[in-house]
Enzyme design. Sequence first.
Site, mmCIF file in Angstrom:
data_model
loop_
_atom_site.group_PDB
_atom_site.id
_atom_site.type_symbol
_atom_site.label_atom_id
_atom_site.label_comp_id
_atom_site.label_asym_id
_atom_site.label_seq_id
_atom_site.Cartn_x
_atom_site.Cartn_y
_atom_site.Cartn_z
ATOM 1 N N ASP A 155 1.994 -0.961 11.026
ATOM 2 C CA ASP A 155 2.506 -1.201 9.689
ATOM 3 C C ASP A 155 2.931 -2.670 9.686
ATOM 4 O O ASP A 155 3.963 -3.017 10.246
ATOM 5 C CB ASP A 155 3.688 -0.261 9.428
ATOM 6 C CG ASP A 155 4.434 -0.590 8.138
ATOM 7 O OD1 ASP A 155 3.966 -1.455 7.373
ATOM 8 O OD2 ASP A 155 5.486 0.036 7.908
ATOM 9 N N LYS A 159 3.209 -11.946 3.927
ATOM 10 C CA LYS A 159 2.315 -10.920 3.390
ATOM 11 C C LYS A 159 2.150 -11.078 1.872
ATOM 12 O O LYS A 159 1.167 -10.648 1.295
ATOM 13 C CB LYS A 159 2.901 -9.544 3.723
ATOM 14 C CG LYS A 159 2.032 -8.365 3.325
ATOM 15 C CD LYS A 159 2.649 -7.084 3.837
ATOM 16 C CE LYS A 159 1.874 -5.861 3.404
ATOM 17 N NZ LYS A 159 2.500 -4.629 3.922
ATOM 18 N N GLU A 197 -1.344 1.888 2.211
ATOM 19 C CA GLU A 197 0.013 2.337 2.561
ATOM 20 C C GLU A 197 0.427 3.636 1.854
ATOM 21 O O GLU A 197 0.945 4.542 2.506
ATOM 22 C CB GLU A 197 1.025 1.217 2.284
ATOM 23 C CG GLU A 197 0.917 0.092 3.305
ATOM 24 C CD GLU A 197 1.644 -1.191 2.908
ATOM 25 O OE1 GLU A 197 2.379 -1.180 1.909
ATOM 26 O OE2 GLU A 197 1.455 -2.199 3.602
ATOM 27 N N ASP A 247 7.814 2.551 -2.750
ATOM 28 C CA ASP A 247 8.054 1.837 -1.492
ATOM 29 C C ASP A 247 8.893 0.590 -1.764
ATOM 30 O O ASP A 247 8.390 -0.404 -2.277
ATOM 31 C CB ASP A 247 6.689 1.475 -0.878
ATOM 32 C CG ASP A 247 6.815 0.759 0.472
ATOM 33 O OD1 ASP A 247 7.938 0.342 0.832
ATOM 34 O OD2 ASP A 247 5.786 0.621 1.155
#
Length: 380
Positions: free
Chosen positions: A10, A76, A177, A199
């Site tokens: 992850d 990211k 994800e 999330d």
Amino acid sequence: MSRKRSIGIDLGTTNSCVATINDEGLPQIINNKLGHSVTPSMVSFGQSQDKHKIVTGVLAQRQAVTNPAHTLYGVKRLIGRTYNDPKVQELARSLPYAVISAPNGDAWVQARGMAISPQEISSLVLRELRETATDYFEEEVEEAIITVPAHFDNAQRKATSDAAAIAGLKVRRLLNEPTAAALGYGAHRGADKRVAVCDLGGGTFDVSIVNIEDGVIEVISSQGDLLLGGEDVDRAMMEQIILEVRREHGLDLNEDPESLQRLKADLVQAKHVLSEARSAELDLRYLGKLPSGKVLDYKRSIERAELNHWIEPFLERIDAPCLEAAVRCGIAISDVDSIVLVGGMTRMPAIQNKIASIFGRRPLKVVNPDAVSYTHLRAH
Ligand code: ADP
Ligand code: MG
């Protein structure tokens, strides 16, 4: 003879994690050298006296406040995007380090005068995770499944694979994800349904609507806010305490990066404690020198209700991505059958309540939201 070890990664905006399947066939997180299950996705380029020393993970995080212009985090949000992307421009204004344009127009970052691609920064984080796995297995690890946000386009997916390649890892599969999270909760077993995966991590909020039919999981819409996450809560807490210390003691903590770093570490800790307890204690000795020459030993207790009050503007920003995710796939909020929470910030009761009020139902019980993705290893 050794078979090829494969791992699941992850690669998060704020924290990353590596897992494998243990001898019982169950997903298992591999702790890093420090015994932590997650490793900060951060790379820091040496303090002034030691300019070229590059550190990653927790060591980089420790420099985040004292060496902000050369401590890279959250790349990211930049990877696989162009410099002119309006989201990159907006993000760049909020970052303490420089975002620059590469010769081909990609968004790159700068540290100690060097132009560096987000892929290279991510590869350094991936290298640390690979080493964590190598130490655990006592043999080289060459392949990985890596999770990516469902809304990542081809360029962002390719850039993530490139980062893995630089770290010496072959990507067996890039897995969405929310799909990994739905699998982690076992949502694919049982009746057909629609699941909202919310999330909330350190710097991003992603909401995906996942359709499950005959055990097949499909992400039917995915919305992201690149500027919403735990960082905002940390900032609200910092601002509050800095204000109080200035008012009560006439001391400006902004002038002392070391004190700020210590305050931030304690406040993040207090934020975590407040997810379980009603109050948390701050106890910072020698936080600074007062105008009178005396030393400030700072103590304060923070109530959960106080924290909830400080973050009201933040909580309001949770609504829009949830509503938008439903609208985008043409469903009503009431058509969502269950809600899965992912990300460290969803441990916070105020966030759980907020999401429950938006969808009109309680989310599924949060077991381990920052590690929920690992069941995907078994399912694939
Ligand atoms: P990402 O996926 O974006 O890398 P994570 O899912 O690891 O991030 O979430 C990181 C955020 O979650 C940080 O802001 C961290 O402080 C916060 N967090 C972690 N544990 C808790 C907790 N127990 N209570 C509140 N916030 C938490
Ligand atoms: Mg995450």
